[in-house]
Design a protein around this motif. Sequence first.
Motif, PDB file in Angstrom:
ATOM      1  N   THR A 275     -10.972  -1.062   3.614  1.00  0.00           N
ATOM      2  CA  THR A 275      -9.563  -0.667   3.600  1.00  0.00           C
ATOM      3  C   THR A 275      -9.279   0.297   2.460  1.00  0.00           C
ATOM      4  OG1 THR A 275      -8.918  -2.791   4.571  1.00  0.00           O
ATOM      5  CG2 THR A 275      -7.197  -1.516   3.493  1.00  0.00           C
ATOM      6  N   GLU A 276      -9.841   0.019   1.290  1.00  0.00           N
ATOM      7  CA  GLU A 276      -9.616   0.888   0.138  1.00  0.00           C
ATOM      8  C   GLU A 276     -10.230   2.267   0.360  1.00  0.00           C
ATOM      9  OE1 GLU A 276     -11.347  -1.347  -3.011  1.00  0.00           O
ATOM     10  OE2 GLU A 276      -9.546  -2.578  -3.353  1.00  0.00           O
ATOM     11  N   ARG A 277     -11.321   2.328   1.108  1.00  0.00           N
ATOM     12  CA  ARG A 277     -11.997   3.615   1.305  1.00  0.00           C
ATOM     13  C   ARG A 277     -11.374   4.434   2.438  1.00  0.00           C
ATOM     14  NH1 ARG A 277     -18.540   4.702   1.988  1.00  0.00           N
ATOM     15  NH2 ARG A 277     -18.362   6.974   2.275  1.00  0.00           N
ATOM     16  N   PHE A 278     -11.054   3.752   3.559  1.00  0.00           N
ATOM     17  CA  PHE A 278     -10.601   4.486   4.739  1.00  0.00           C
ATOM     18  C   PHE A 278      -9.120   4.296   5.054  1.00  0.00           C
ATOM     19  CE2 PHE A 278     -15.155   3.574   5.497  1.00  0.00           C
ATOM     20  CZ  PHE A 278     -15.619   4.878   5.610  1.00  0.00           C
ATOM     21  N   GLY A 279      -8.466   3.336   4.395  1.00  0.00           N
ATOM     22  CA  GLY A 279      -7.083   3.023   4.727  1.00  0.00           C
ATOM     23  C   GLY A 279      -7.020   1.967   5.815  1.00  0.00           C
ATOM     24  N   TYR A 280      -5.866   1.324   5.921  1.00  0.00           N
ATOM     25  CA  TYR A 280      -5.706   0.242   6.887  1.00  0.00           C
ATOM     26  C   TYR A 280      -5.976   0.705   8.310  1.00  0.00           C
ATOM     27  CZ  TYR A 280      -3.834  -3.344   3.775  1.00  0.00           C
ATOM     28  OH  TYR A 280      -3.698  -4.307   2.820  1.00  0.00           O
ATOM     29  N   GLY A 281      -5.375   1.832   8.695  1.00  0.00           N
ATOM     30  CA  GLY A 281      -5.444   2.245  10.091  1.00  0.00           C
ATOM     31  C   GLY A 281      -6.845   2.538  10.580  1.00  0.00           C
ATOM     32  N   ARG A 282      -7.564   3.400   9.862  1.00  0.00           N
ATOM     33  CA  ARG A 282      -8.914   3.761  10.301  1.00  0.00           C
ATOM     34  C   ARG A 282      -9.854   2.570  10.287  1.00  0.00           C
ATOM     35  NH1 ARG A 282     -10.045   9.505   7.130  1.00  0.00           N
ATOM     36  NH2 ARG A 282      -8.400  10.722   8.163  1.00  0.00           N
ATOM     37  N   ALA A 283      -9.772   1.764   9.232  1.00  0.00           N
ATOM     38  CA  ALA A 283     -10.645   0.586   9.154  1.00  0.00           C
ATOM     39  C   ALA A 283     -10.327  -0.397  10.274  1.00  0.00           C
ATOM     40  CB  ALA A 283     -10.488  -0.100   7.797  1.00  0.00           C
ATOM     41  N   LEU A 284      -9.044  -0.569  10.569  1.00  0.00           N
ATOM     42  CA  LEU A 284      -8.635  -1.495  11.618  1.00  0.00           C
ATOM     43  C   LEU A 284      -9.128  -1.032  12.980  1.00  0.00           C
ATOM     44  CD1 LEU A 284      -6.965  -3.923  12.629  1.00  0.00           C
ATOM     45  CD2 LEU A 284      -4.973  -2.406  12.699  1.00  0.00           C
ATOM     46  N   ILE A 285      -8.907   0.228  13.314  1.00  0.00           N
ATOM     47  CA  ILE A 285      -9.300   0.728  14.635  1.00  0.00           C
ATOM     48  C   ILE A 285     -10.812   0.740  14.792  1.00  0.00           C
ATOM     49  CG2 ILE A 285      -9.277   2.762  16.124  1.00  0.00           C
ATOM     50  CD1 ILE A 285      -6.465   3.349  15.004  1.00  0.00           C
ATOM     51  N   GLY A 286     -11.528   1.167  13.763  1.00  0.00           N
ATOM     52  CA  GLY A 286     -12.987   1.161  13.847  1.00  0.00           C
ATOM     53  C   GLY A 286     -13.558  -0.229  14.036  1.00  0.00           C
ATOM     54  N   SER A 287     -13.013  -1.194  13.317  1.00  0.00           N
ATOM     55  CA  SER A 287     -13.501  -2.576  13.447  1.00  0.00           C
ATOM     56  C   SER A 287     -13.152  -3.166  14.810  1.00  0.00           C
ATOM     57  CB  SER A 287     -12.928  -3.448  12.328  1.00  0.00           C
ATOM     58  OG  SER A 287     -11.515  -3.497  12.387  1.00  0.00           O
ATOM     59  N   LEU A 288     -11.998  -2.820  15.353  1.00  0.00           N
ATOM     60  CA  LEU A 288     -11.633  -3.302  16.688  1.00  0.00           C
ATOM     61  C   LEU A 288     -12.567  -2.739  17.751  1.00  0.00           C
ATOM     62  CD1 LEU A 288      -7.714  -3.148  16.658  1.00  0.00           C
ATOM     63  CD2 LEU A 288      -9.148  -5.194  16.694  1.00  0.00           C
ATOM     64  N   ALA A 398      -0.484   2.903  14.057  1.00  0.00           N
ATOM     65  CA  ALA A 398      -1.332   2.133  13.141  1.00  0.00           C
ATOM     66  C   ALA A 398      -2.448   2.997  12.564  1.00  0.00           C
ATOM     67  CB  ALA A 398      -1.930   0.928  13.863  1.00  0.00           C
ATOM     68  N   ARG A 399      -2.885   3.991  13.318  1.00  0.00           N
ATOM     69  CA  ARG A 399      -3.980   4.850  12.832  1.00  0.00           C
ATOM     70  C   ARG A 399      -3.586   5.663  11.616  1.00  0.00           C
ATOM     71  NH1 ARG A 399      -1.673   7.227  17.234  1.00  0.00           N
ATOM     72  NH2 ARG A 399      -1.107   9.438  17.063  1.00  0.00           N
ATOM     73  N   LYS A 400      -2.280   5.820  11.385  1.00  0.00           N
ATOM     74  CA  LYS A 400      -1.791   6.605  10.251  1.00  0.00           C
ATOM     75  C   LYS A 400      -1.474   5.754   9.025  1.00  0.00           C
ATOM     76  CE  LYS A 400       0.318   9.978  13.395  1.00  0.00           C
ATOM     77  NZ  LYS A 400       1.604  10.623  13.809  1.00  0.00           N
ATOM     78  N   VAL A 401      -1.596   4.432   9.157  1.00  0.00           N
ATOM     79  CA  VAL A 401      -1.263   3.540   8.048  1.00  0.00           C
ATOM     80  C   VAL A 401      -2.425   3.531   7.054  1.00  0.00           C
ATOM     81  CG1 VAL A 401      -0.742   1.163   7.364  1.00  0.00           C
ATOM     82  CG2 VAL A 401       0.246   2.102   9.465  1.00  0.00           C
ATOM     83  N   VAL A 402      -2.172   4.061   5.874  1.00  0.00           N
ATOM     84  CA  VAL A 402      -3.187   4.072   4.826  1.00  0.00           C
ATOM     85  C   VAL A 402      -3.007   2.871   3.905  1.00  0.00           C
ATOM     86  CG1 VAL A 402      -4.145   5.358   2.878  1.00  0.00           C
ATOM     87  CG2 VAL A 402      -3.371   6.571   4.932  1.00  0.00           C
ATOM     88  N   ALA A 403      -1.752   2.620   3.496  1.00  0.00           N
ATOM     89  CA  ALA A 403      -1.407   1.476   2.653  1.00  0.00           C
ATOM     90  C   ALA A 403      -0.254   0.724   3.298  1.00  0.00           C
ATOM     91  CB  ALA A 403      -1.019   1.941   1.252  1.00  0.00           C
ATOM     92  N   LEU A 404      -0.032  -0.514   2.856  1.00  0.00           N
ATOM     93  CA  LEU A 404       1.016  -1.333   3.470  1.00  0.00           C
ATOM     94  C   LEU A 404       2.402  -0.729   3.281  1.00  0.00           C
ATOM     95  CD1 LEU A 404      -0.232  -4.935   2.626  1.00  0.00           C
ATOM     96  CD2 LEU A 404      -0.292  -3.760   4.834  1.00  0.00           C
TER      97      LEU A 404
END
Length: 412
Positions: A275-288, A398-404
């Motif tokens: 999350t710290e490296r890619f942001g919430y959105g990218r990390a979330l979508i990639g993991s899904l 969600a893909r644009k969410v970097v931080a909360l």
Amino acid sequence: MWRNAQFRRVWGAGAISTLGGEIGELAIPVLALMTLAASASELSFVRAALLVPFLLLTLWAGVVVDRSRRRPLMIAADLARGVLLALVCWFAVAGWLTIPMLIVAALLLGSFTVVYAMADFAFLPLIVEEQNLLDANARITATQSAIGIAGAGAGGALVQLITAPLALGLNALSYFVSGSLITAVRAEETARGRTEHASAFREARAGIDLLIRHPVLRGLVAEAGVWNFGNEIFTIALTILVLQDYQLGPLILGIVLMSGGLGAVLGSMSSRRLTERFGYGRALIGSLLLGNTAPLIGIAFAGAASATAVIALTLAFLMSGVGIGVANSQAVSIRQLAVPAEVRGRVNAGYRLASWGFLALGALAGGVLVSVTGSWPAAIIGAVIMALASIPVAASPARKVVALDDLAHAAP
């Protein structure tokens, strides 16, 4: 987080009940299929009864949670589940248990679980500071996943060695221990009470309206609903396939599920760093994408019972677990902080209604598909649906969410 005594107690309660739940997750279908000689349709009815309360009671439980103190609700739900499973164990050992009785017990067990889940979700932010919530959720996810490793394997071994009814007795004990730990938690909370002129229906509808209007939450709930529907079909088909076609079926099933828990531990441990490296959105979508697609690859090799099929399923569950472990702590944190605290219970109830409600529908569909197509084709169908579940989140903001903090810009 470990310096927070209240968090340690809530974490411990969740760990103990999760361990018992992992054992029960294997014991109930084995009890139905092997002890009570249930058909595929009867197994789907048992599974659906366990999940129907999520469809019927979730909204009202969310209203109750927002009106009440969460801690007493969690304690009562734990004690009720413990008593219920102890009775099921007793009746099964005595030879009095029947499929209709097991269906009723599953319905009650699911109802108490709904109450606990709604209260637990809203309770954690009361004992953990907002800036530490992601860390707390990641630790809880990692612990649950670690227990999933031991619990699934232990559950398969216990069911094989001491029979499914006695394994359910251990599940009952876990809820008693969990309830005692929650009793020791100290948190400042007051019952909000009923809003003047507000009915339960209006309060519940307000939570659903906010959920639908929030573009990020809307994508998350769509993903969860589609995935849960496909996963129930997949799970019922895989359970019947392994228990009926493989030697040492309960143990094999436990090993496969255990690999998913191992993957989830690895994923949840990496969640914060990713999350710290890619942001919430990218990390979330990639993991899904990883977590939702891996089961399809594994089940493709499991058309016939073989060592290759077991290895393929184990590796697929391992990779799926990694993706789910990363995604879960992120998605829960987003859901907890995307809406104000005073409506958190109702919004989560709407989320659970849509996502968990599809579990019951998937359970019924799984029984029908297994009866019509056979267990392996039904598992393929379920896995395809799971793979498609990532699309709503990938297409959402969600893909644009970097931080909360970015959630504020996406709010309705």
